[in-house]
Design a protein around this motif. Structure first.
Motif, PDB file in Angstrom:
ATOM      1  N   GLU A   8       0.801  -1.271  -0.039  1.00 42.95           N
ATOM      2  CA  GLU A   8       0.132   0.051  -0.050  1.00 42.95           C
ATOM      3  C   GLU A   8       1.044   1.357  -0.059  1.00 42.95           C
ATOM      4  N   ALA A   9       2.023   1.030   0.840  1.00 41.77           N
ATOM      5  CA  ALA A   9       2.922   2.487   0.885  1.00 41.77           C
ATOM      6  C   ALA A   9       3.573   2.715  -0.415  1.00 41.77           C
ATOM      7  N   ILE A  10       4.065   1.501  -0.826  1.00 38.38           N
ATOM      8  CA  ILE A  10       4.865   1.623  -2.127  1.00 38.38           C
ATOM      9  C   ILE A  10       4.107   2.108  -3.350  1.00 38.38           C
ATOM     10  N   THR A  11       2.577   1.690  -3.327  1.00 35.84           N
ATOM     11  CA  THR A  11       1.664   2.196  -4.200  1.00 35.84           C
ATOM     12  C   THR A  11       1.426   3.587  -4.217  1.00 35.84           C
ATOM     13  N   ARG A  12       1.447   3.890  -3.063  1.00 32.88           N
ATOM     14  CA  ARG A  12       0.904   5.295  -2.895  1.00 32.88           C
ATOM     15  C   ARG A  12       2.265   6.334  -3.244  1.00 32.88           C
ATOM     16  N   ALA A  13       3.208   5.897  -2.979  1.00 31.39           N
ATOM     17  CA  ALA A  13       4.556   6.422  -3.292  1.00 31.39           C
ATOM     18  C   ALA A  13       4.653   6.858  -4.946  1.00 31.39           C
ATOM     19  N   ILE A  14       4.259   5.752  -5.739  1.00 29.53           N
ATOM     20  CA  ILE A  14       4.433   5.724  -7.019  1.00 29.53           C
ATOM     21  C   ILE A  14       3.226   6.589  -7.639  1.00 29.53           C
ATOM     22  N   ARG A  15       2.135   6.626  -6.919  1.00 32.79           N
ATOM     23  CA  ARG A  15       1.055   7.608  -7.737  1.00 32.79           C
ATOM     24  C   ARG A  15       1.505   9.020  -7.239  1.00 32.79           C
ATOM     25  N   LEU A  16       2.014   9.216  -6.231  1.00 31.88           N
ATOM     26  CA  LEU A  16       2.503  10.592  -5.790  1.00 31.88           C
ATOM     27  C   LEU A  16       3.598  10.975  -6.811  1.00 31.88           C
ATOM     28  N   ILE A  17       4.680  10.172  -7.148  1.00 30.41           N
ATOM     29  CA  ILE A  17       5.563  10.611  -8.038  1.00 30.41           C
ATOM     30  C   ILE A  17       5.114  10.932  -9.305  1.00 30.41           C
ATOM     31  N   GLU A  18       4.028  10.067  -9.703  1.00 32.20           N
ATOM     32  CA  GLU A  18       3.116  10.375 -11.107  1.00 32.20           C
ATOM     33  C   GLU A  18       2.440  11.652 -10.883  1.00 32.20           C
ATOM     34  N   GLY A  19       2.180  12.019  -9.589  1.00 32.50           N
ATOM     35  CA  GLY A  19       1.422  13.147  -9.689  1.00 32.50           C
ATOM     36  C   GLY A  19       2.111  14.569  -9.691  1.00 32.50           C
ATOM     37  N   GLY A  20       3.539  14.118  -9.466  1.00 33.21           N
ATOM     38  CA  GLY A  20       4.577  15.398  -9.590  1.00 33.21           C
ATOM     39  C   GLY A  20       5.536  15.333  -8.557  1.00 33.21           C
TER      40      GLY A  20
END
Length: 274
Positions: free
Chosen positions: A130-142
Motif C-alpha cells: 500500500e505504501a509503495i503504491t501510494r509513493a508511485i502515484r504521488l511521483i506520477e502526480g509530480g
C-alpha cells in the motif's frame, strides 16, 4: 600515504569496519580511543537510515564501542540537510523508519500523503504494498523522488535483505522516474560530513569496507581512503575497479598504528577548514 599532509580528521563507515552483525571488530575500540586521546575530529558514517544517532550509539555501546551521539552521521541526516537546503520547511511522503522521519522533523519538514514536495525513500523492514503504491502515484502526480542511499541489499544473519536501492528500482520501473540518492557513493554525503566537523579534504581520511560506495565517495570528495577487507569487498575484487584506495588493510586493527603516524605534530597548526 605518509608523505602527504598530516591527518587531522577521520571519517569511517560503521558496518564491516567497526562492527559485524552487532559484534565489535577487533581493533575498533582501540581505533576510536586513539582518535579521542589525540583529540582528532571524527565521524562514524552509515548509509543505514533506520536508526537515529541515539539508537546507533546504544547499539554500538552494546557491542563494546563507545561513540558519542554527535559523532554519528547517517544518510537520513544527510538527506534531511539536503532537503532543508533545497526547499526549506517543505513536505514529504516518507517510506522509512524513525531515523529518517526524526531527521526530517528536526529540519522542519511536514510528513504528509497529500501533494507532498517529495517522496523520500529510506530503509525499513516493513515495506508495504500500500505504501509503495501510494509513493508511485504521488511521483506520477509530480512529487520529486529522493532516496537515502542506493544499496540494493543489506546484511543479516540469515543472508541478504532487500534494501533501499531494491525498492527504489521497483518504484522507478513503475514510474520511469529515477531517484536522487543522497548517501554514499554520492560525494555530497562526504562533503556534508566534512562540513559537520570543520574538516578539510586534504587532511582527512575515509575508511570503508565497500570499494563501490565508501572508497569511491571518499575519492570523489578528495580524501585519502583506506579499504578494510573485514566487510563486503574481497581481496580479488580490488583490482577489478578502475580506481584504487590509497591503502588496503585487513581490518581496522591495522589502522590503529596509522593514527599516530599520520597525526599532526603537537607544534604544527591545523589546516584551515574548507
Amino acid at each position: 600515504m605518509t608523505n602527504r599532509r598530516p591527518v587531522n580528521c577521520w571519517l569511517t563507515d560503521m558496518d564491516g569496519v567497526l562492527v559485524h552483525e552487532e559484534h565489535a571488530i577487533p581493533g575498533a575500540a582501540e581505533f576510536l580511543q586513539q582518535l579521542q586521546e589525540r583529540q582528532l575530529r571524527f565521524l562514524v558514517l552509515t548509509n543505514n537510515s533506520i536508526y537515529t544517532p541515539r539508537d546507533l550509539r546504544a547499539r554500538l555501546l552494546a557491542s563494546g564501542i563507545d561513540v558519542p551521539e554527535e559523532a554519528i552521521w547517517t544518510s537520513a541526516m544527510a538527506t534531511a540537510q539536503f532537503l532543508d537546503e533545497q526547499r526549506p520547511n517543505g513536505s514529504a511522503y516518507v517510506l522509512g523508519e524513525a531515523g529518517l522521519t526524526t531527521a526530517l522533523h528536526d529540519v522542519g519538514y511536514i510528513m504528509t500523503s497529500r501533494d507532498p514536495d517529495y517522496v523520500v525513500l529510506g530503509e525499513t523492514r516493513t515495506y508495504s504494498f500500500e505504501a509503495i503504491t501510494r509513493a508511485i502515484r504521488l511521483i506520477e502526480g509530480g512529487a520529486r523522488f529522493i532516496a537515502t542511499n542506493p544499496d540494493a541489499t543489506g546484511p543479516s544473519t540469515e543472508g541478504s535483505l532487500p534494501a533501499t536501492g531494491a525498492i527504489a528500482a521497483l518504484i522507478t520501473k513503475a514510474t520511469g522516474v529515477e531517484p536522487y540518492y543522497v548517501g554514499k557513493p554520492n560525494p555530497l554525503m562526504m562533503r556534508s560530513a566534512l562540513n559537520r566537523i570543520d574538516a578539510h579534504s586534504e587532511t582527512t581520511v575515509m575508511i570503508g569496507d565497500r570499494i563501490d560506495t565508501d572508497i569511491v565517495s571518499g575519492l570523489e570528495a578528495g580524501l585519502r581512503t583506506i579499504l578494510v577487507l573485514s566487510g563486503s569487498t574481497r581481496p580479488e575484487q580490488v583490482e577489478r575497479h578502475p580506481f584504487v584506495p590509497t591503502r588496503v588493510v585487513e581490518s581496522i586493527a591495522d589502522v590503529v598504528p596509522l593514527v599516530g603516524q599520520l597525526a599532526p605534530k603537537t607544534d604544527q597548526p591545523e589546516a584551515d577548514p574548507a
